[in-house]
Design a protein around this motif. Structure first.
Motif, PDB file in Angstrom:
ATOM      1  N   HIS A  36     -46.293 -26.913  19.338  1.00  0.00           N
ATOM      2  CA  HIS A  36     -47.366 -26.215  19.400  1.00  0.00           C
ATOM      3  C   HIS A  36     -47.211 -25.147  17.928  1.00  0.00           C
ATOM      4  O   HIS A  36     -47.866 -24.685  17.788  1.00  0.00           O
ATOM      5  CB  HIS A  36     -46.705 -24.949  20.458  1.00  0.00           C
ATOM      6  CG  HIS A  36     -46.758 -24.844  21.437  1.00  0.00           C
ATOM      7  ND1 HIS A  36     -48.366 -25.680  22.034  1.00  0.00           N
ATOM      8  CD2 HIS A  36     -46.156 -25.126  22.492  1.00  0.00           C
ATOM      9  CE1 HIS A  36     -47.691 -25.376  23.773  1.00  0.00           C
ATOM     10  NE2 HIS A  36     -46.887 -25.159  23.776  1.00  0.00           N
ATOM     11  N   LYS A  37     -46.860 -26.495  16.858  1.00  0.00           N
ATOM     12  CA  LYS A  37     -47.393 -26.028  15.371  1.00  0.00           C
ATOM     13  C   LYS A  37     -48.749 -25.612  15.390  1.00  0.00           C
ATOM     14  O   LYS A  37     -49.488 -26.629  15.513  1.00  0.00           O
ATOM     15  CB  LYS A  37     -46.602 -26.745  14.655  1.00  0.00           C
ATOM     16  CG  LYS A  37     -46.860 -26.050  13.132  1.00  0.00           C
ATOM     17  CD  LYS A  37     -45.098 -27.352  11.920  1.00  0.00           C
ATOM     18  CE  LYS A  37     -45.709 -26.578  11.331  1.00  0.00           C
ATOM     19  NZ  LYS A  37     -44.528 -26.975  10.123  1.00  0.00           N
ATOM     20  N   PRO A  38     -50.137 -25.120  14.447  1.00  0.00           N
ATOM     21  CA  PRO A  38     -50.511 -24.534  14.721  1.00  0.00           C
ATOM     22  C   PRO A  38     -51.838 -26.047  12.971  1.00  0.00           C
ATOM     23  O   PRO A  38     -50.285 -25.756  12.373  1.00  0.00           O
ATOM     24  CB  PRO A  38     -50.786 -23.289  13.806  1.00  0.00           C
ATOM     25  CG  PRO A  38     -50.168 -22.625  13.732  1.00  0.00           C
ATOM     26  CD  PRO A  38     -48.528 -23.508  14.428  1.00  0.00           C
ATOM     27  N   HIS A  39     -52.642 -26.115  12.890  1.00  0.00           N
ATOM     28  CA  HIS A  39     -53.697 -26.193  11.929  1.00  0.00           C
ATOM     29  C   HIS A  39     -53.085 -25.758  10.873  1.00  0.00           C
ATOM     30  O   HIS A  39     -52.959 -26.511   9.976  1.00  0.00           O
ATOM     31  CB  HIS A  39     -55.042 -26.677  12.159  1.00  0.00           C
ATOM     32  CG  HIS A  39     -55.839 -27.940  11.382  1.00  0.00           C
ATOM     33  ND1 HIS A  39     -57.204 -27.879  11.747  1.00  0.00           N
ATOM     34  CD2 HIS A  39     -55.555 -29.401  10.862  1.00  0.00           C
ATOM     35  CE1 HIS A  39     -57.545 -28.376  10.640  1.00  0.00           C
ATOM     36  NE2 HIS A  39     -56.554 -29.097  10.348  1.00  0.00           N
ATOM     37  N   SER A  40     -52.755 -24.454  11.374  1.00  0.00           N
ATOM     38  CA  SER A  40     -53.174 -24.341   9.425  1.00  0.00           C
ATOM     39  C   SER A  40     -51.725 -24.268   9.109  1.00  0.00           C
ATOM     40  O   SER A  40     -51.785 -24.149   7.811  1.00  0.00           O
ATOM     41  CB  SER A  40     -53.542 -23.023  10.106  1.00  0.00           C
ATOM     42  OG  SER A  40     -52.152 -22.257  10.597  1.00  0.00           O
ATOM     43  N   LEU A  41     -50.979 -24.857   9.382  1.00  0.00           N
ATOM     44  CA  LEU A  41     -49.605 -24.557   9.102  1.00  0.00           C
ATOM     45  C   LEU A  41     -48.799 -26.935   8.605  1.00  0.00           C
ATOM     46  O   LEU A  41     -47.793 -26.832   8.545  1.00  0.00           O
ATOM     47  CB  LEU A  41     -48.565 -24.723   9.696  1.00  0.00           C
ATOM     48  CG  LEU A  41     -48.289 -23.152   9.866  1.00  0.00           C
ATOM     49  CD1 LEU A  41     -47.774 -22.377  10.915  1.00  0.00           C
ATOM     50  CD2 LEU A  41     -48.447 -22.386   8.877  1.00  0.00           C
ATOM     51  N   TYR A  46     -49.330 -34.502   4.945  1.00  0.00           N
ATOM     52  CA  TYR A  46     -50.955 -35.559   6.130  1.00  0.00           C
ATOM     53  C   TYR A  46     -52.086 -35.194   6.333  1.00  0.00           C
ATOM     54  O   TYR A  46     -53.054 -35.112   7.009  1.00  0.00           O
ATOM     55  CB  TYR A  46     -50.335 -34.870   7.562  1.00  0.00           C
ATOM     56  CG  TYR A  46     -48.161 -35.238   7.021  1.00  0.00           C
ATOM     57  CD1 TYR A  46     -48.056 -36.770   7.142  1.00  0.00           C
ATOM     58  CD2 TYR A  46     -47.596 -34.053   7.576  1.00  0.00           C
ATOM     59  CE1 TYR A  46     -46.614 -37.083   7.510  1.00  0.00           C
ATOM     60  CE2 TYR A  46     -46.006 -34.184   7.904  1.00  0.00           C
ATOM     61  CZ  TYR A  46     -45.544 -35.881   7.726  1.00  0.00           C
ATOM     62  OH  TYR A  46     -44.932 -36.138   7.510  1.00  0.00           O
ATOM     63  N   SER A  47     -52.232 -33.746   5.283  1.00  0.00           N
ATOM     64  CA  SER A  47     -53.817 -32.774   5.687  1.00  0.00           C
ATOM     65  C   SER A  47     -55.265 -34.402   4.681  1.00  0.00           C
ATOM     66  O   SER A  47     -56.569 -34.392   5.504  1.00  0.00           O
ATOM     67  CB  SER A  47     -53.950 -32.140   4.143  1.00  0.00           C
ATOM     68  OG  SER A  47     -53.670 -33.232   2.946  1.00  0.00           O
ATOM     69  N   HIS A  48     -55.252 -35.506   4.718  1.00  0.00           N
ATOM     70  CA  HIS A  48     -55.358 -37.346   4.481  1.00  0.00           C
ATOM     71  C   HIS A  48     -56.010 -37.159   5.915  1.00  0.00           C
ATOM     72  O   HIS A  48     -56.881 -37.830   6.189  1.00  0.00           O
ATOM     73  CB  HIS A  48     -54.770 -37.763   3.474  1.00  0.00           C
ATOM     74  CG  HIS A  48     -53.954 -38.745   4.291  1.00  0.00           C
ATOM     75  ND1 HIS A  48     -52.506 -37.876   4.616  1.00  0.00           N
ATOM     76  CD2 HIS A  48     -54.260 -39.583   4.989  1.00  0.00           C
ATOM     77  CE1 HIS A  48     -51.914 -39.038   4.615  1.00  0.00           C
ATOM     78  NE2 HIS A  48     -52.283 -40.346   5.052  1.00  0.00           N
ATOM     79  N   LEU A  49     -54.905 -36.918   7.255  1.00  0.00           N
ATOM     80  CA  LEU A  49     -54.857 -37.850   8.562  1.00  0.00           C
ATOM     81  C   LEU A  49     -56.162 -36.787   9.008  1.00  0.00           C
ATOM     82  O   LEU A  49     -56.443 -35.696   9.276  1.00  0.00           O
ATOM     83  CB  LEU A  49     -54.003 -38.233   9.065  1.00  0.00           C
ATOM     84  CG  LEU A  49     -52.730 -38.678   8.473  1.00  0.00           C
ATOM     85  CD1 LEU A  49     -51.299 -38.361   9.345  1.00  0.00           C
ATOM     86  CD2 LEU A  49     -53.739 -39.859   8.481  1.00  0.00           C
TER      87      LEU A  49
END
Length: 225
Positions: A36-41, A46-49
């Motif tokens: 349940h880790k959010p997108h902001s973290l 992995y930001s290119h995916l």
């Protein structure tokens, strides 16, 4: 949150996340990097995916949250909010999405249940911290709207997340990923109780008010029980 070679899947509470996450890990060699880790973290490597998430009809989702908490009755946002007291379905959902009933003592007592921080590798029922709970109390939206923004927002926007509707999950998943998958997931375990009929006009109006932006975005034709 599960990372594969081709995308990141965000596992939102009661949104078929276990079924999709298990598929990603078993069939696509994905790895979980925070339950349940959010997108902001999302780690920068992995930001290119592309990022994928799920959304569902508010009426069905609130039933799923309610019945899940009845079965577990520990360690969930709703249980903490209600101080582990049981109410009927209508009263529970009213108290969940409109916290104006809470006194300062209620809020302080509920806040004590939440940790300041935790190990993201641990599997918890909702993985929310004290700060997240406080942000919900400080807001003026329904829990579904709040958790949608919390899980999917990054740099103030949710627009970069590709979203599958639970009502058309297989079709949407194929459109986004190109893979045809028949997900088996259970929205809620109602034990034969017809909770949808327990939505009266008052409660539906409250959901429509508190989750109006979410409904306008994903269910523009309205939510029908």
């Amino acid at each position: 949150m599960v990372v594969t070679d081709d995308f990141v899947f965000i596992h939102t509470f009661r949104m078929a996340g276990s079924s999709i996450g298990n598929y990603c890990m078993k069939e696509l060699d994905g790895k979980m990097i925070g339950y349940h880790k959010p997108h902001s973290l999302l780690p920068s490597e992995y930001s290119h995916l592309p990022v994928i998430g799920t959304v569902g009809n508010p009426l069905d989702w609130y039933i799923s949250v309610y019945t899940h908490c009845l079965q577990i009755f520990s360690g969930t946002f709703l249980n903490f909010l209600l101080d582990f007291k049981q109410y009927d379905f209508k009263e529970t959902i009213k108290r969940l999405i409109d916290t104006s009933w809470m006194t300062s003592t209620d809020k302080e007592k509920s806040l004590r249940h939440f940790p300041q921080s935790y190990n993201w590798d641990a599997v918890r029922l909702d993985n929310l911290r004290k700060d997240e709970f406080q942000s919900y109390l400080d807001g003026d939206v329904g829990f579904l709207s709040w958790i949608f923004n919390y899980m999917y927002s990054k740099d103030g926007s949710t627009d970069k997340v590709k979203l599958c509707k639970l009502e058309s999950l297989g079709k949407d998943w194929k459109k986004i990923t190109g893979n045809e998958v028949s997900f088996k997931w259970l929205n809620s375990c109602t034990n034969g109780v017809d909770y949808i009929s327990q939505y009266d006009n008052e409660l539906i109006n409250l959901v429509e008010e508190k989750d109006k932006d979410y409904i306008a975005r994903f269910y523009s034709q309205g939510i029908v029980k």
